[in-house]
Design an enzyme around this catalytic site. Sequence first.
Site, PDB file in Angstrom:
ATOM      1  N   ASN A   9     -24.815  -2.843  -7.926  1.00  0.00           N
ATOM      2  CA  ASN A   9     -23.649  -2.005  -7.607  1.00  0.00           C
ATOM      3  C   ASN A   9     -23.174  -2.409  -6.214  1.00  0.00           C
ATOM      4  O   ASN A   9     -23.788  -2.039  -5.218  1.00  0.00           O
ATOM      5  CB  ASN A   9     -24.065  -0.524  -7.648  1.00  0.00           C
ATOM      6  CG  ASN A   9     -22.926   0.390  -7.213  1.00  0.00           C
ATOM      7  OD1 ASN A   9     -21.791  -0.052  -7.021  1.00  0.00           O
ATOM      8  ND2 ASN A   9     -23.225   1.668  -7.054  1.00  0.00           N
ATOM      9  N   TRP A  10     -22.097  -3.167  -6.186  1.00  0.00           N
ATOM     10  CA  TRP A  10     -21.621  -3.687  -4.897  1.00  0.00           C
ATOM     11  C   TRP A  10     -20.874  -2.640  -4.076  1.00  0.00           C
ATOM     12  O   TRP A  10     -20.507  -2.903  -2.936  1.00  0.00           O
ATOM     13  CB  TRP A  10     -20.727  -4.911  -5.139  1.00  0.00           C
ATOM     14  CG  TRP A  10     -21.504  -6.146  -5.520  1.00  0.00           C
ATOM     15  CD1 TRP A  10     -22.866  -6.253  -5.661  1.00  0.00           C
ATOM     16  CD2 TRP A  10     -20.968  -7.449  -5.790  1.00  0.00           C
ATOM     17  NE1 TRP A  10     -23.206  -7.534  -6.004  1.00  0.00           N
ATOM     18  CE2 TRP A  10     -22.058  -8.295  -6.092  1.00  0.00           C
ATOM     19  CE3 TRP A  10     -19.674  -7.971  -5.811  1.00  0.00           C
ATOM     20  CZ2 TRP A  10     -21.895  -9.643  -6.402  1.00  0.00           C
ATOM     21  CZ3 TRP A  10     -19.514  -9.313  -6.128  1.00  0.00           C
ATOM     22  CH2 TRP A  10     -20.608 -10.134  -6.414  1.00  0.00           C
ATOM     23  N   LYS A  11     -20.581  -1.503  -4.687  1.00  0.00           N
ATOM     24  CA  LYS A  11     -19.830  -0.445  -3.988  1.00  0.00           C
ATOM     25  C   LYS A  11     -18.557  -1.052  -3.391  1.00  0.00           C
ATOM     26  O   LYS A  11     -17.958  -1.921  -4.010  1.00  0.00           O
ATOM     27  CB  LYS A  11     -20.724   0.239  -2.949  1.00  0.00           C
ATOM     28  CG  LYS A  11     -22.039   0.701  -3.587  1.00  0.00           C
ATOM     29  CD  LYS A  11     -22.859   1.610  -2.717  1.00  0.00           C
ATOM     30  CE  LYS A  11     -24.134   2.011  -3.467  1.00  0.00           C
ATOM     31  NZ  LYS A  11     -24.972   2.960  -2.760  1.00  0.00           N
ATOM     32  N   HIS A  96     -22.040   8.329 -10.307  1.00  0.00           N
ATOM     33  CA  HIS A  96     -22.769   7.949  -9.096  1.00  0.00           C
ATOM     34  C   HIS A  96     -22.668   9.090  -8.075  1.00  0.00           C
ATOM     35  O   HIS A  96     -21.625   9.753  -7.980  1.00  0.00           O
ATOM     36  CB  HIS A  96     -22.201   6.651  -8.517  1.00  0.00           C
ATOM     37  CG  HIS A  96     -23.099   6.048  -7.483  1.00  0.00           C
ATOM     38  ND1 HIS A  96     -23.120   6.510  -6.182  1.00  0.00           N
ATOM     39  CD2 HIS A  96     -24.041   5.076  -7.560  1.00  0.00           C
ATOM     40  CE1 HIS A  96     -24.031   5.815  -5.514  1.00  0.00           C
ATOM     41  NE2 HIS A  96     -24.601   4.946  -6.319  1.00  0.00           N
ATOM     42  N   GLU A  98     -22.142   9.032  -5.055  1.00  0.00           N
ATOM     43  CA  GLU A  98     -21.004   8.892  -4.134  1.00  0.00           C
ATOM     44  C   GLU A  98     -19.725   9.412  -4.785  1.00  0.00           C
ATOM     45  O   GLU A  98     -18.861   9.975  -4.117  1.00  0.00           O
ATOM     46  CB  GLU A  98     -20.878   7.424  -3.684  1.00  0.00           C
ATOM     47  CG  GLU A  98     -21.979   7.080  -2.683  1.00  0.00           C
ATOM     48  CD  GLU A  98     -22.483   5.648  -2.746  1.00  0.00           C
ATOM     49  OE1 GLU A  98     -21.787   4.771  -3.265  1.00  0.00           O
ATOM     50  OE2 GLU A  98     -23.611   5.414  -2.254  1.00  0.00           O
ATOM     51  N   GLU A 168     -31.210   8.181  -9.574  1.00  0.00           N
ATOM     52  CA  GLU A 168     -31.008   7.810  -8.166  1.00  0.00           C
ATOM     53  C   GLU A 168     -31.146   9.049  -7.280  1.00  0.00           C
ATOM     54  O   GLU A 168     -30.179   9.806  -7.113  1.00  0.00           O
ATOM     55  CB  GLU A 168     -29.598   7.223  -7.975  1.00  0.00           C
ATOM     56  CG  GLU A 168     -29.334   5.969  -8.765  1.00  0.00           C
ATOM     57  CD  GLU A 168     -28.276   5.074  -8.104  1.00  0.00           C
ATOM     58  OE1 GLU A 168     -28.371   3.868  -8.256  1.00  0.00           O
ATOM     59  OE2 GLU A 168     -27.375   5.598  -7.407  1.00  0.00           O
ATOM     60  N   GLY A 174     -29.289   4.163   0.171  1.00  0.00           N
ATOM     61  CA  GLY A 174     -28.793   3.593   1.423  1.00  0.00           C
ATOM     62  C   GLY A 174     -29.546   4.067   2.648  1.00  0.00           C
ATOM     63  O   GLY A 174     -29.093   3.892   3.779  1.00  0.00           O
ATOM     64  N   SER A 214     -32.483   2.358  -2.424  1.00  0.00           N
ATOM     65  CA  SER A 214     -33.197   1.500  -1.470  1.00  0.00           C
ATOM     66  C   SER A 214     -34.194   0.538  -2.115  1.00  0.00           C
ATOM     67  O   SER A 214     -35.251   0.247  -1.549  1.00  0.00           O
ATOM     68  CB  SER A 214     -33.898   2.347  -0.402  1.00  0.00           C
ATOM     69  OG  SER A 214     -32.936   3.046   0.370  1.00  0.00           O
TER      70      SER A 214
HETATM   71  P1  13P Z   1     -28.995   1.213  -2.137  1.00  0.00           P
HETATM   72  O1  13P Z   1     -29.811   0.234  -2.965  1.00  0.00           O
HETATM   73  O2  13P Z   1     -28.145   0.544  -1.128  1.00  0.00           O
HETATM   74  O3  13P Z   1     -29.857   2.314  -1.617  1.00  0.00           O
HETATM   75  O4  13P Z   1     -27.971   1.893  -3.175  1.00  0.00           O
HETATM   76  C1  13P Z   1     -28.437   2.414  -4.358  1.00  0.00           C
HETATM   77  C2  13P Z   1     -27.302   2.783  -5.210  1.00  0.00           C
HETATM   78  O5  13P Z   1     -26.576   3.714  -4.917  1.00  0.00           O
HETATM   79  C3  13P Z   1     -27.058   1.976  -6.410  1.00  0.00           C
HETATM   80  O6  13P Z   1     -26.101   2.559  -7.230  1.00  0.00           O
END
Ligand code: 13P
Length: 254
Positions: A9-11, A96, A98, A168, A174, A214
């Site tokens: 997931n590159w966000k 997600h 976010e 998650e 993050g 993470s």
């Molecule tokens: P990180 O691996 O940067 O913690 O992000 C996890 C995530 O939100 C994947 O969708």
Amino acid sequence: MRMPIIGGNWKMNRGSPSSAITMLRVLKRLVKNIHNVEIVIAPPFTALFSVIQYLKKTVIRVGAQNVYFEDSGAFTGEISPKFLKEIGCEYVILGHSERRNIFLESDEVINKKIKKSLSYGLRPIVCIGEHLEDREAGNTERVIEKQLEYTFKDLNKKDMMNIVIAYEPIWAIGTGKTATPEQAEEIHRFIRNYLGEKYDNDLKTGIRIQYGGSINPSNAEALFQKENIDGGLVGGASLEAESLYEIIKSAERS
Ligand code: 13P
């Protein structure tokens, strides 16, 4: 046997086609000999079409990071599952944290997005997870159960078979603070049992549940070795080909 699935997931990173393809050129070469892991890359919308074209004849699949629940119309700024399907997109990340926390998406909205995506043959990767306060108050399972109930409302077994769940924990995203393999496994087992009771044993044993939060090359293997953890949804460590490849190899080994 469930095939592990590693999602990148590159966000809101690597948004230009050239930046995306620079990374994928390396990844494509590295994963040539990977056979037992499904790999999905979810770039930003601006790179999506180019990435799909670039990865066409490879084993790497492509997903979007969001979608709206209508086919078309006056929805400024939104993208429909129909559009994604038309450009050859196969997966979509939904729910997600976010999206839930920053863009205030409710379980009900996520449920609509799942249904519309499935109706176009897109495969949703649906995220669920608890806040730190939920965990500290001992409410993790209650929160997860509620998300499972409402996010997957009115979905039948066939629908569920086309879904991947990503557990998650929000406090692990993050932050560099991963759930321990035991903490993650406990919730993965809980999710599987819940679905076994709600649907049947077939779904319980067949549905894939990824861990996210993470993940990095040094903690991935211990997580993936757990019986109920079928790979991971990776954020930060999916932005560079080498670190993502190390994580993919961990999934292949376990
Ligand atoms: P990180 O691996 O940067 O913690 O992000 C996890 C995530 O939100 C994947 O969708």
